[in-house]
Design an enzyme around this catalytic site. Sequence first.
Site, PDB file in Angstrom:
ATOM      1  N   LYS A  44       0.812  -1.195   0.000  1.00 49.07           N
ATOM      2  CA  LYS A  44       0.000   0.000   0.000  1.00 49.07           C
ATOM      3  C   LYS A  44       0.862   1.268   0.000  1.00 49.07           C
ATOM      4  O   LYS A  44       0.410   2.344  -0.297  1.00 49.07           O
ATOM      5  CB  LYS A  44      -0.888   0.019   1.257  1.00 49.07           C
ATOM      6  CG  LYS A  44      -1.742  -1.205   1.416  1.00 49.07           C
ATOM      7  CD  LYS A  44      -2.443  -1.196   2.805  1.00 49.07           C
ATOM      8  CE  LYS A  44      -3.157  -2.530   2.989  1.00 49.07           C
ATOM      9  NZ  LYS A  44      -3.622  -2.686   4.388  1.00 49.07           N
ATOM     10  N   GLY A  45       2.135   1.082   0.403  1.00 49.97           N
ATOM     11  CA  GLY A  45       2.996   2.235   0.688  1.00 49.97           C
ATOM     12  C   GLY A  45       3.163   3.230  -0.437  1.00 49.97           C
ATOM     13  O   GLY A  45       3.355   4.424  -0.190  1.00 49.97           O
ATOM     14  N   GLU A 100       7.451   2.066  -6.349  1.00 47.23           N
ATOM     15  CA  GLU A 100       7.592   1.484  -5.016  1.00 47.23           C
ATOM     16  C   GLU A 100       7.869   2.593  -3.995  1.00 47.23           C
ATOM     17  O   GLU A 100       8.381   3.657  -4.355  1.00 47.23           O
ATOM     18  CB  GLU A 100       8.733   0.448  -5.058  1.00 47.23           C
ATOM     19  CG  GLU A 100       9.116  -0.188  -3.747  1.00 47.23           C
ATOM     20  CD  GLU A 100       8.025  -0.979  -3.051  1.00 47.23           C
ATOM     21  OE1 GLU A 100       6.943  -0.410  -2.824  1.00 47.23           O
ATOM     22  OE2 GLU A 100       8.257  -2.150  -2.689  1.00 47.23           O
ATOM     23  N   ASP A 101       7.510   2.346  -2.750  1.00 48.51           N
ATOM     24  CA  ASP A 101       7.782   3.371  -1.729  1.00 48.51           C
ATOM     25  C   ASP A 101       9.247   3.375  -1.321  1.00 48.51           C
ATOM     26  O   ASP A 101       9.855   4.427  -1.187  1.00 48.51           O
ATOM     27  CB  ASP A 101       6.855   3.205  -0.502  1.00 48.51           C
ATOM     28  CG  ASP A 101       6.918   1.813   0.130  1.00 48.51           C
ATOM     29  OD1 ASP A 101       7.565   0.905  -0.435  1.00 48.51           O
ATOM     30  OD2 ASP A 101       6.305   1.632   1.191  1.00 48.51           O
ATOM     31  N   ASP A 104      14.871  -1.585  -0.075  1.00 44.37           N
ATOM     32  CA  ASP A 104      15.818  -1.810   1.016  1.00 44.37           C
ATOM     33  C   ASP A 104      16.801  -2.893   0.552  1.00 44.37           C
ATOM     34  O   ASP A 104      17.735  -2.584  -0.182  1.00 44.37           O
ATOM     35  CB  ASP A 104      15.014  -2.213   2.258  1.00 44.37           C
ATOM     36  CG  ASP A 104      15.838  -2.318   3.525  1.00 44.37           C
ATOM     37  OD1 ASP A 104      16.894  -1.684   3.614  1.00 44.37           O
ATOM     38  OD2 ASP A 104      15.408  -3.034   4.450  1.00 44.37           O
ATOM     39  N   LYS A 132      17.413   2.665  -0.162  1.00 41.82           N
ATOM     40  CA  LYS A 132      18.456   2.403   0.837  1.00 41.82           C
ATOM     41  C   LYS A 132      19.525   1.553   0.154  1.00 41.82           C
ATOM     42  O   LYS A 132      19.683   0.367   0.453  1.00 41.82           O
ATOM     43  CB  LYS A 132      17.861   1.665   2.040  1.00 41.82           C
ATOM     44  CG  LYS A 132      16.861   2.497   2.841  1.00 41.82           C
ATOM     45  CD  LYS A 132      16.492   1.786   4.135  1.00 41.82           C
ATOM     46  CE  LYS A 132      15.488   2.598   4.929  1.00 41.82           C
ATOM     47  NZ  LYS A 132      15.040   1.870   6.145  1.00 41.82           N
ATOM     48  N   PHE A 152      15.402   4.640   9.311  1.00 40.75           N
ATOM     49  CA  PHE A 152      14.042   4.137   9.256  1.00 40.75           C
ATOM     50  C   PHE A 152      13.094   5.324   9.097  1.00 40.75           C
ATOM     51  O   PHE A 152      13.116   6.261   9.885  1.00 40.75           O
ATOM     52  CB  PHE A 152      13.655   3.319  10.494  1.00 40.75           C
ATOM     53  CG  PHE A 152      12.339   2.631  10.284  1.00 40.75           C
ATOM     54  CD1 PHE A 152      12.283   1.436   9.580  1.00 40.75           C
ATOM     55  CD2 PHE A 152      11.162   3.210  10.722  1.00 40.75           C
ATOM     56  CE1 PHE A 152      11.056   0.822   9.326  1.00 40.75           C
ATOM     57  CE2 PHE A 152       9.936   2.599  10.466  1.00 40.75           C
ATOM     58  CZ  PHE A 152       9.883   1.399   9.774  1.00 40.75           C
ATOM     59  N   ASP A 159       5.128   3.479   6.235  1.00 38.91           N
ATOM     60  CA  ASP A 159       4.428   3.177   7.483  1.00 38.91           C
ATOM     61  C   ASP A 159       5.298   2.428   8.478  1.00 38.91           C
ATOM     62  O   ASP A 159       6.326   1.838   8.127  1.00 38.91           O
ATOM     63  CB  ASP A 159       3.203   2.314   7.188  1.00 38.91           C
ATOM     64  CG  ASP A 159       3.591   0.885   6.798  1.00 38.91           C
ATOM     65  OD1 ASP A 159       4.419   0.723   5.876  1.00 38.91           O
ATOM     66  OD2 ASP A 159       3.096  -0.062   7.430  1.00 38.91           O
ATOM     67  N   ARG A 165       1.134   6.833   7.583  1.00 36.87           N
ATOM     68  CA  ARG A 165       1.123   7.015   6.125  1.00 36.87           C
ATOM     69  C   ARG A 165       0.627   8.396   5.731  1.00 36.87           C
ATOM     70  O   ARG A 165       0.970   8.926   4.679  1.00 36.87           O
ATOM     71  CB  ARG A 165       0.213   5.984   5.463  1.00 36.87           C
ATOM     72  CG  ARG A 165       0.688   4.551   5.570  1.00 36.87           C
ATOM     73  CD  ARG A 165      -0.106   3.702   4.592  1.00 36.87           C
ATOM     74  NE  ARG A 165      -0.098   2.290   4.911  1.00 36.87           N
ATOM     75  CZ  ARG A 165       0.870   1.448   4.579  1.00 36.87           C
ATOM     76  NH1 ARG A 165       1.915   1.893   3.927  1.00 36.87           N
ATOM     77  NH2 ARG A 165       0.790   0.173   4.891  1.00 36.87           N
TER      78      ARG A 165
HETATM   79  P1  IMP Z   1      13.177  -5.091   0.642  1.00 35.54           P
HETATM   80  O1  IMP Z   1      13.728  -4.147  -0.396  1.00 35.54           O
HETATM   81  O2  IMP Z   1      12.736  -6.399   0.049  1.00 35.54           O
HETATM   82  O3  IMP Z   1      14.142  -5.314   1.769  1.00 35.54           O
HETATM   83  O4  IMP Z   1      11.857  -4.491   1.276  1.00 35.54           O
HETATM   84  C1  IMP Z   1      11.506  -3.150   1.188  1.00 35.54           C
HETATM   85  C2  IMP Z   1      10.215  -2.967   1.932  1.00 35.54           C
HETATM   86  O5  IMP Z   1      10.475  -2.979   3.347  1.00 35.54           O
HETATM   87  C3  IMP Z   1       9.589  -1.618   1.639  1.00 35.54           C
HETATM   88  O6  IMP Z   1       8.686  -1.700   0.559  1.00 35.54           O
HETATM   89  C4  IMP Z   1       8.888  -1.295   2.940  1.00 35.54           C
HETATM   90  O7  IMP Z   1       7.609  -1.892   2.951  1.00 35.54           O
HETATM   91  C5  IMP Z   1       9.738  -1.967   3.997  1.00 35.54           C
HETATM   92  N1  IMP Z   1      10.689  -0.982   4.596  1.00 35.54           N
HETATM   93  C6  IMP Z   1      12.035  -1.048   4.589  1.00 35.54           C
HETATM   94  N2  IMP Z   1      12.587   0.023   5.199  1.00 35.54           N
HETATM   95  C7  IMP Z   1      11.544   0.808   5.603  1.00 35.54           C
HETATM   96  C8  IMP Z   1      11.465   2.094   6.270  1.00 35.54           C
HETATM   97  O8  IMP Z   1      12.462   2.757   6.612  1.00 35.54           O
HETATM   98  N3  IMP Z   1      10.202   2.562   6.502  1.00 35.54           N
HETATM   99  C9  IMP Z   1       9.082   1.897   6.120  1.00 35.54           C
HETATM  100  N4  IMP Z   1       9.100   0.709   5.477  1.00 35.54           N
HETATM  101  C10 IMP Z   1      10.330   0.167   5.205  1.00 35.54           C
HETATM  102 MG    MG Z   2       6.502  -2.005   0.588  1.00 36.71          MG
END
Ligand code: IMP
Ligand code: MG
Length: 203
Positions: A44-45, A100-101, A104, A132, A152, A159, A165
């Site tokens: 949803k982000g 995407e929001d 990471d 990130k 973070f 969220d 949000r």
């Molecule tokens: P990854 O890239 O598979 O590790 O996952 C990324 C997801 O982790 C993002 O879409 C967010 O939903 C969540 N996430 C990672 N870091 C944060 C943050 O700092 N704030 C909020 N959500 C985060």
């Molecule tokens: Mg996400």
Amino acid sequence: MHGTVALARIAHTEEEIRTRVRELGAAIRDDYGESRPLLVSLLKGSVIFLADLVRATGRDCDIDFMSISSYGPEHGLTGVVRIVKDLEEPLEGRDVLVVEDLVDTGLTLSYLVRTLRTRQPASLKICTLVDKAVRRIADLDVHYVGFESTEFLVGYGLDYQGRYRNLPHILAVADPSVLASRPDALLSRHPDLVFPGPGSRRS
Ligand code: IMP
Ligand code: MG
């Protein structure tokens, strides 16, 4: 007493976000030219970002939504995701831009990209509000990045357990473990505890 320890500070103001989203929208408009891209928003982000981004392109774009649930790194660094809600639009021959929001480790998105590629889009790019990059594990090309971060973050769609949000700005949380024990901590506190006030600046 010399002020307070802030739980969070404003990492990106509403104005800064507006400016950056306009720049991204302009870049997308220029890059896609006469093509009509399909913007795929991951629920949803990214919804709030998408809503501003699609207007910032100044173009008539298609939008579609997808909801995935991640099995997460704690399940063996696979990044395997389950599609909870799939797209309605076929991707074949389309110029697809995944919105995407936050990226990471990139595990979730790299798995998703592999899945979407099997549907034979003409092109497949990624646009994220926050990257990130230093935390990346998966090999993933991210083509449009709003902001780089290592912290973070919550707000503007981002969220913590569904909270925050709605914030028009993006907050960097000083100590995320505080949220783990009290998810509402940033809602209920005096502003000086959320945003460093004049008294908190000691050196
Ligand atoms: P990854 O890239 O598979 O590790 O996952 C990324 C997801 O982790 C993002 O879409 C967010 O939903 C969540 N996430 C990672 N870091 C944060 C943050 O700092 N704030 C909020 N959500 C985060
Ligand atoms: Mg996400």
